[in-house]
Motif scaffolding. Structure first.
Motif: not given
Length: 141
Positions: A84-91, A95-96
């Motif tokens: 979850v955390q890596p995906i949210v950081v990537w998003v 996508f700012d």
């Protein structure tokens, strides 16, 4: 438990036993003292095992549910730390989205707990494969 107690109590046992003048009596006394100490440690370990069995069979989630709770906490922690955390950081980066800070989990303690739990589960599986688990032990009705 014996491996923990022996180095601590060994010097005390030796000091007490060294006061016996007869060499044979000294060796016998040391052997008897260590035997009694080992019996006490074994009895305490068996008592704790019985308590654990009673806890695990209890119908209340507050008594029997602490082990599954630890498993779920570990699972959620790993889910957050690795998915979850890596995906949210990537998003957020791509996508700012405006998320300024997203906390991470210190996973060192989490790894130790998960590996200990997996080790115990592996031992349980090994017992079942070898036919020495509680369900298959002789005397089980």
């Amino acid at each position: 438990m014996w491996n923990i107690l022996a180095p601590m109590l060994g010097p005390i046992i030796n000091k007490l036993v060294d006061r016996i003048p007869d060499e044979n009596a000294r060796a016998t006394a040391k052997e008897e003292f260590e035997k009694e100490l080992l019996n006490a440690v074994t009895a305490a370990s068996q008592s704790q095992t019985k308590i654990n069995e009673i806890e695990a069979a209890h119908s209340s989630v507050f008594v029997a549910g602490w082990r599954p709770f630890i498993g779920w906490v570990c699972g959620v922690g790993i889910l957050w730390a690795f998915i979850v955390q890596p995906i949210v950081v990537w998003v957020d980066v791509n996508f700012d989205t405006g998320l300024t800070h997203l906390s991470s989990i210190d996973t060192d303690g989490l790894y130790q707990l998960v590996l200990a739990m997996l080790g115990m589960g592996g031992l349980r599986t090994f017992e079942k494969i070898k036919g020495v688990s509680r369900e298959t032990s002789p005397g089980k009705k």
